[in-house]
Design an enzyme around this catalytic site. Sequence first.
Site, mmCIF file in Angstrom:
data_model
loop_
_atom_site.group_PDB
_atom_site.id
_atom_site.type_symbol
_atom_site.label_atom_id
_atom_site.label_comp_id
_atom_site.label_asym_id
_atom_site.label_seq_id
_atom_site.Cartn_x
_atom_site.Cartn_y
_atom_site.Cartn_z
ATOM 1 N N HIS A 264 0.878 -1.176 0.000
ATOM 2 C CA HIS A 264 0.000 0.000 0.000
ATOM 3 C C HIS A 264 0.917 1.227 0.000
ATOM 4 O O HIS A 264 2.027 1.162 0.523
ATOM 5 C CB HIS A 264 -0.830 -0.055 1.295
ATOM 6 C CG HIS A 264 -1.876 0.998 1.426
ATOM 7 N ND1 HIS A 264 -1.599 2.280 1.833
ATOM 8 C CD2 HIS A 264 -3.221 0.958 1.229
ATOM 9 C CE1 HIS A 264 -2.730 2.974 1.884
ATOM 10 N NE2 HIS A 264 -3.726 2.190 1.522
ATOM 11 N N ASP B 269 3.144 -4.890 8.018
ATOM 12 C CA ASP B 269 1.917 -4.094 7.978
ATOM 13 C C ASP B 269 0.736 -5.072 8.015
ATOM 14 O O ASP B 269 0.449 -5.762 7.037
ATOM 15 C CB ASP B 269 1.949 -3.266 6.685
ATOM 16 C CG ASP B 269 0.638 -2.540 6.403
ATOM 17 O OD1 ASP B 269 -0.343 -2.764 7.137
ATOM 18 O OD2 ASP B 269 0.606 -1.762 5.437
ATOM 19 N N GLN C 144 -4.397 -5.346 6.675
ATOM 20 C CA GLN C 144 -5.374 -6.212 5.998
ATOM 21 C C GLN C 144 -5.392 -7.624 6.555
ATOM 22 O O GLN C 144 -6.269 -8.417 6.196
ATOM 23 C CB GLN C 144 -5.071 -6.270 4.493
ATOM 24 C CG GLN C 144 -5.259 -4.959 3.773
ATOM 25 C CD GLN C 144 -6.715 -4.518 3.697
ATOM 26 O OE1 GLN C 144 -7.633 -5.326 3.828
ATOM 27 N NE2 GLN C 144 -6.934 -3.233 3.494
ATOM 28 N N LYS D 71 -10.443 -1.378 10.510
ATOM 29 C CA LYS D 71 -10.611 -2.556 9.641
ATOM 30 C C LYS D 71 -10.946 -3.792 10.478
ATOM 31 O O LYS D 71 -11.092 -4.888 9.952
ATOM 32 C CB LYS D 71 -9.343 -2.789 8.822
ATOM 33 C CG LYS D 71 -9.032 -1.643 7.855
ATOM 34 C CD LYS D 71 -7.922 -1.981 6.923
ATOM 35 C CE LYS D 71 -7.258 -0.783 6.286
ATOM 36 N NZ LYS D 71 -8.043 -0.132 5.241
ATOM 37 N N CYS E 63 -4.709 2.402 -3.713
ATOM 38 C CA CYS E 63 -3.477 2.922 -3.098
ATOM 39 C C CYS E 63 -2.325 1.930 -3.246
ATOM 40 O O CYS E 63 -1.512 1.775 -2.335
ATOM 41 C CB CYS E 63 -3.676 3.277 -1.623
ATOM 42 S SG CYS E 63 -4.945 4.481 -1.328
#
Length: 403
Positions: free
Chosen positions: A121, A198, A201, A224, A361
């Site tokens: 991202h 990261d 997600q 999220k 993104c």
Amino acid sequence: MFDINKIRTDFPILNRKVHGKPLVYLDNGATSQTPQVVIDAIVDYYTGYNANIHRGVHTLSQEATDKYEEARIKIQKHFNAKQSYEIILTSGTTHSINIVASGFGAILKEGDEIIVSALEHHSNIVPWQMLCEKTGAVLKVIPMNEDGSLQMGMYHELLNNKTKLVFCNHVSNALGVINPVEEIIHAAHKFGAYVLIDGAQACPHIKPDVQELDVDFYVASAHKMCGPTGVGMLYGKEELLNMLPPYQGGGEMIETVTFEKTTYAGLPHKFEAGTPNICGGIAFGVAVDYMNEVGFDAIATQEDKLLAYATNELEKIEGLKIYGTSRKTSVISFNLEGIHPYDIGAILDKLGIAVRTGHHCAQPIMDFFCIPGTVRASFTFYNTLEEVDALVAAVKKAKMMLS
Ligand code: 7TS
């Protein structure tokens, strides 16, 4: 027991209509919906004990402080961090990444190397480019394969004694593919490089164990994971958080201040300057509790079912191409031949179906496939097979209207 009807009643927004049609919310990758318990926690805070934390002698401030610190412990337990002060509460993944990137600005030297993956991202690309500009470090990229997986052989070739940092998402937002983070972390450590994963997600689908992963930094956003926007977390190993300089100066992050010299507070306050998102932090803790009550095994079972069914049904549509086919979470990124993804998204919206369209993104991934973007349907545990049917019917309709 996982009862989808009961689960859906936890989310009041799922009852609303869009353009006169029942909402089919398939944009969970952008943000998840909010269960009533989290909404109640936000209302309780503002109606019952709204106060600033860590500073008041009065009852409201004590109550707010206790709840905020309880949330930190819930998040610590969820990610299995060794210490609660290894959890820094931030405004979200982007903020968390920038704390680490900015901190390494004081540590990296010219010629040091940073590795990122081709699947990132923008928030896991741009801060490292800024860091390279500032320090003279060099950015290297792990290339990707057609199926959306990373070229791990190339990763092992890129690693060397100059590698200082490696950054990779646990799950790609644009494609949903799950990256081999265990291997990435283990290999980087052999060269003494630090790794930031990261998890923005991954965390809606997977419960990561930061100690088992032996990861140096792990970041995520509450919104999220059924929590509110504007709050997230940075996990860092204690010694590494101690090594990094503070990101922002201000109140809360100091021990003593004189005009001659300021000494910084210990963890986690060193990285939490100013009044934080108190209500958001508390609600983040409630969201983590909620997801654990639903249970990550049940979440995976429901999402696997949705992914398999939707993939199978969408693949039957002629001219439809799915991007990212290696092992993944419940995300389907696709295009219809000769049709712009935005046009499909606009027709789906008219039918009550929310998806994201565009580059998500993650422009380098779109460049790799030589496309302007995709339609992304991102499913979560409160979605149903009937909603998949609605999506498939709507895509067929869009194809008919736009061909
Ligand atoms: N990293 C990944 C992998 C993401 O998917 C996102 C947001 C971020 C970082 C940034 O998170 P934030 O909470 O700080 O904004 N991804 C998306 C998306 O896929 N659609 O909308 C936001």
